[in-house]
Design an enzyme around this catalytic site. Structure first.
Site, PDB file in Angstrom:
ATOM      1  N   LYS A   1       0.842  -1.207   0.000  1.00 33.76           N
ATOM      2  CA  LYS A   1       0.000   0.000   0.000  1.00 33.76           C
ATOM      3  C   LYS A   1       0.871   1.249   0.000  1.00 33.76           C
ATOM      4  CE  LYS A   1      -0.685   1.397   4.800  1.00 33.76           C
ATOM      5  NZ  LYS A   1      -0.085   2.701   4.959  1.00 33.76           N
ATOM      6  N   ASN A   2       2.033   1.187   0.657  1.00 34.15           N
ATOM      7  CA  ASN A   2       2.866   2.389   0.736  1.00 34.15           C
ATOM      8  C   ASN A   2       3.617   2.680  -0.556  1.00 34.15           C
ATOM      9  OD1 ASN A   2       1.938   2.865   3.248  1.00 34.15           O
ATOM     10  ND2 ASN A   2       3.776   2.200   4.341  1.00 34.15           N
TER      11      ASN A   2
ATOM     12  N   CYS B   1      -2.552   7.699  11.082  1.00 31.86           N
ATOM     13  CA  CYS B   1      -2.370   6.956  12.320  1.00 31.86           C
ATOM     14  C   CYS B   1      -1.759   7.843  13.393  1.00 31.86           C
ATOM     15  CB  CYS B   1      -1.437   5.768  12.074  1.00 31.86           C
ATOM     16  SG  CYS B   1      -2.263   4.405  11.286  1.00 31.86           S
TER      17      CYS B   1
ATOM     18  N   ARG C   1       3.548  14.154  13.527  1.00 33.94           N
ATOM     19  CA  ARG C   1       4.036  13.880  12.169  1.00 33.94           C
ATOM     20  C   ARG C   1       3.978  15.184  11.372  1.00 33.94           C
ATOM     21  NH1 ARG C   1       1.067   8.489  10.196  1.00 33.94           N
ATOM     22  NH2 ARG C   1       2.874   8.234   8.834  1.00 33.94           N
TER      23      ARG C   1
ATOM     24  N   ASP D   1       7.446  -0.035  11.135  1.00 33.95           N
ATOM     25  CA  ASP D   1       6.133  -0.633  10.899  1.00 33.95           C
ATOM     26  C   ASP D   1       6.064  -2.111  11.311  1.00 33.95           C
ATOM     27  OD1 ASP D   1       5.188   1.759  10.007  1.00 33.95           O
ATOM     28  OD2 ASP D   1       5.351   1.299   7.876  1.00 33.95           O
TER      29      ASP D   1
ATOM     30  N   ARG E   1      -7.136  -0.706   6.878  1.00 32.10           N
ATOM     31  CA  ARG E   1      -6.435   0.321   6.093  1.00 32.10           C
ATOM     32  C   ARG E   1      -5.192  -0.257   5.405  1.00 32.10           C
ATOM     33  NH1 ARG E   1      -4.994   5.607   9.159  1.00 32.10           N
ATOM     34  NH2 ARG E   1      -3.881   5.740   7.189  1.00 32.10           N
TER      35      ARG E   1
HETATM   36  N1  EPU Z   1       9.101  14.178   9.575  1.00 32.25           N
HETATM   37  C1  EPU Z   1       9.288  15.472   9.957  1.00 32.25           C
HETATM   38  N2  EPU Z   1       8.961  16.468   9.074  1.00 32.25           N
HETATM   39  C2  EPU Z   1       8.465  16.194   7.843  1.00 32.25           C
HETATM   40  C3  EPU Z   1       8.298  14.851   7.445  1.00 32.25           C
HETATM   41  C4  EPU Z   1       8.628  13.852   8.345  1.00 32.25           C
HETATM   42  O1  EPU Z   1       9.725  15.765  11.070  1.00 32.25           O
HETATM   43  O2  EPU Z   1       8.180  17.147   7.102  1.00 32.25           O
HETATM   44  C5  EPU Z   1       9.469  13.090  10.524  1.00 32.25           C
HETATM   45  C6  EPU Z   1       8.308  12.246  10.991  1.00 32.25           C
HETATM   46  O3  EPU Z   1       7.593  12.872  12.037  1.00 32.25           O
HETATM   47  C7  EPU Z   1       9.014  10.980  11.443  1.00 32.25           C
HETATM   48  C8  EPU Z   1      10.176  10.893  10.456  1.00 32.25           C
HETATM   49  O4  EPU Z   1      10.283  12.173   9.847  1.00 32.25           O
HETATM   50  O5  EPU Z   1       9.517  11.145  12.731  1.00 32.25           O
HETATM   51  C9  EPU Z   1       9.996   9.866   9.366  1.00 32.25           C
HETATM   52  O6  EPU Z   1       8.720   9.990   8.808  1.00 32.25           O
HETATM   53  P1  EPU Z   1       8.443   9.703   7.264  1.00 32.25           P
HETATM   54  O7  EPU Z   1       8.217  11.012   6.584  1.00 32.25           O
HETATM   55  O8  EPU Z   1       9.515   8.841   6.749  1.00 32.25           O
HETATM   56  O9  EPU Z   1       7.079   8.902   7.344  1.00 32.25           O
HETATM   57  P2  EPU Z   1       5.861   8.955   6.346  1.00 32.25           P
HETATM   58  O10 EPU Z   1       6.331   9.163   4.960  1.00 32.25           O
HETATM   59  O11 EPU Z   1       4.825   9.859   6.879  1.00 32.25           O
HETATM   60  C10 EPU Z   1       5.865   6.420   5.759  1.00 32.25           C
HETATM   61  C11 EPU Z   1       4.883   5.294   5.832  1.00 32.25           C
HETATM   62  C12 EPU Z   1       4.671   4.911   7.296  1.00 32.25           C
HETATM   63  C13 EPU Z   1       6.019   4.509   7.894  1.00 32.25           C
HETATM   64  C14 EPU Z   1       7.031   5.656   7.724  1.00 32.25           C
HETATM   65  C15 EPU Z   1       8.411   5.298   8.199  1.00 32.25           C
HETATM   66  C16 EPU Z   1       3.449   5.715   3.953  1.00 32.25           C
HETATM   67  C17 EPU Z   1       2.108   6.072   3.460  1.00 32.25           C
HETATM   68  N3  EPU Z   1       3.618   5.714   5.267  1.00 32.25           N
HETATM   69  O12 EPU Z   1       5.295   7.501   6.483  1.00 32.25           O
HETATM   70  O13 EPU Z   1       3.815   3.764   7.269  1.00 32.25           O
HETATM   71  O14 EPU Z   1       5.852   4.229   9.254  1.00 32.25           O
HETATM   72  O15 EPU Z   1       7.112   6.012   6.327  1.00 32.25           O
HETATM   73  O16 EPU Z   1       8.879   4.180   7.542  1.00 32.25           O
HETATM   74  O17 EPU Z   1       4.331   5.416   3.174  1.00 32.25           O
HETATM   75  C18 EPU Z   1       2.057   2.360   7.948  1.00 32.25           C
HETATM   76  O18 EPU Z   1       2.081   1.864   6.804  1.00 32.25           O
HETATM   77  O19 EPU Z   1       1.402   1.841   8.880  1.00 32.25           O
HETATM   78  C19 EPU Z   1       2.827   3.581   8.220  1.00 32.25           C
HETATM   79  C20 EPU Z   1       2.622   4.342   9.279  1.00 32.25           C
END
Ligand code: EPU
Length: 440
Positions: A28-29, A126, A131, A322, A419
């Site tokens: 999904k990601n 979530c 975030r 995850d 989800r």
């Molecule tokens: N962060 C910031 N500022 C930003 C963006 C991110 O501080 O502008 C921080 C976040 O708060 C976090 C860290 O950077 O502490 C890493 O977050 P990341 O941006 O990598 O996460 P994401 O892209 O929001 C994706 C997956 C998540 C997975 C994370 C980490 C998707 C849709 N979601 O989230 O998946 O946990 O990468 O691998 O791709 C899940 O599938 O259950 C899920 C939560």
């Protein structure tokens, strides 16, 4: 709105009896990002191996509200999700839908670079700690866009200058940030260099597909990605996006099989994408066999023991956040003491309260660290009490705990599990688990 539903699960009381085959779906990601990329194209794109999860439906609804046409297409052999986003009516992302899913923020990059502006609310998703999206905003501004903060929305505008290539250093490795800026840069003017990028396989698979349709992206899968922008020329759909297998879904089933399985064959996955997990489990004494596209977990029915180990979550290729909740649940069955350190998200341990109520010996040392002492027999929570899915992944972890335990458990809030995992109960039943979905 969907009626509230729960799972009723009959525990195996520590017996390792699940057996059979599980087929892993597309990630999904990855597919959520490929869906967002539809905005970069001058015609309909086809997506293959799409998991029919609730998040995919939410992204579909968001795109439809923007004016995209979406539907399933089937041939005798394959099923595709077809998205035509060549005629976008608006660049305002729907508030309610965006707030139900963090991945909606990824759409802002393609929309901004194609249309010159985008407005969206603070994205939800979530509850796994704060975030923020500061890195996205900072990067858009570096590419020439201006941000106007509304009452509860961001309005990003690049109409005057368009997006211009530049060098962006991410202060921390962000999966969504890397993908979004990579896609924004595809239609921008000139060269964009992204540094300190996330290296997840989902990013690589989307980049390779975009390249096959006219984008010029070099370095996806490393910490530096360079994109030569097309100066607004849209991409032409040349081939379907084939969704990479879901390494988190596969990892969840591997962990489940390690503690509840007799002989489980997990097919259509990529073991190479799960090295951090597989190597930890092998070292602790779990019997795992891997091939190019399968993992087989076999257990000696009599022995329940494997060695405790420590885990530190990390960006890819390290141990994924995850799978953190699932591995903590598994470690309640290890002999000895384990420490799990969560480096990515603060506040991703809420589910441990449910494990404690089931008798697990877990101490939350601080918002990023838990200590688990094993081995403990998990028991049913008290009559009338329920377990809860706190997020997608913690939901799977609680399903593992319920299967490990004695007696029957009720897990509420399972729309969160839906989800990320398609028809989980059907797949667990095929392995011999007693699980049913009820309205509650
Ligand atoms: N962060 C910031 N500022 C930003 C963006 C991110 O501080 O502008 C921080 C976040 O708060 C976090 C860290 O950077 O502490 C890493 O977050 P990341 O941006 O990598 O996460 P994401 O892209 O929001 C994706 C997956 C998540 C997975 C994370 C980490 C998707 C849709 N979601 O989230 O998946 O946990 O990468 O691998 O791709 C899940 O599938 O259950 C899920 C939560």
């Amino acid at each position: 709105m969907k009626p509230k539903e729960s799972f009723i699960i009959q525990g195996l009381a520590g017996k390792k009896s699940l057996k059979g085959k599980v087929t892993i779906n597309g990630a999904k990601n990855a597919v959520l990002k490929a869906m967002s990329a539809s905005v970069l194209f001058n015609g309909p794109i086809l997506l293959e191996n799409v998991p029919n999860t609730e998040d995919v439906k939410t992204m579909q609804a968001i795109l439809e509200k923007l004016g995209a046409k979406i539907g399933w297409e089937e041939t005798s052999e394959k099923k595709y999700l077809k998205i035509d986003a060549s005629k976008i009516k608006t660049t305002k992302i729907d508030n309610d839908l965006a707030q139900s899913m963090r991945a909606s923020v990824v759409l802002t990059g393609p929309l901004l670079s194609r249309c010159g502006n985008v407005s969206f609310p603070s994205p939800g998703g979530c509850v796994i700690g704060s975030r923020p999206i500061d890195l996205f905003i900072k990067a858009y501004e570096k590419m020439g866009a201006k941000t106007i903060l509304g009452k509860d929305s961001y309005n990003i505008d690049a109409n005057k200058t368009g997006l211009n290539g530049t060098t962006i250093f991410f202060d921390l490795q962000t999966v969504g940030g890397t993908e979004t800026l990579m896609m924004a840069a595809v239609l921008a003017k000139g060269k964009t260099i992204l540094k300190n990028c996330a290296m997840e396989p989902e990013i690589v698979s989307v980049a390779e597909w975009l390249n096959s349709c006219g984008a010029d992206i070099v370095g996806a899968g490393t910490t530096t990605i360079e994109i030569n922008g097309t100066s607004g020329k849209l991409l032409t759909p040349k081939m379907p996006y084939v969704t990479v297998p879901d390494r988190i879904e596969a990892g969840s089933f591997i962990i489940l099989s390690a503690v509840c399985g007799e002989d489980v064959y997990i097919e259509k996955c990529v073991p190479e994408h799960m090295e951090a997990l597989i190597s930890l489990l092998k070292d602790s004494g779990i019997n795992i066999e891997t091939g190019k596209d399968y993992v087989r977990v076999r257990n000696n029915k009599v022995s329940n023991s494997f060695k405790a180990f420590n885990v530190r979550t990390h960006e890819y290729p390290g141990f994924p956040t995850d799978l953190q909740a699932q591995i903590v649940t598994m470690l309640t069955q290890a002999q000895g003491e384990s420490v799990v350190f969560e480096t990515i998200f603060e506040g991703r341990f809420k589910y441990t309260e449910d494990l404690q109520r089931m008798g697990a010996n877990i101490t939350v040392m601080n918002p990023r660290e838990v200590m688990i002492k094993g081995r403990t027999d998990l028991k049913q929570v008290h009559e009338g009490e329920e377990l809860r899915a706190h997020d997608i992944r913690a939901g799977f972890a609680i399903v593992i705990a319920a299967l490990l335990s004695q007696g029957q458990s009720k897990i509420t809030n399972i729309h969160l599990i839906d989800r990320g995992y398609e028809e989980l109960e059907k797949r667990l039943k095929s392995l011999g688990a007693e699980i049913r979905r009820i309205s509650s």
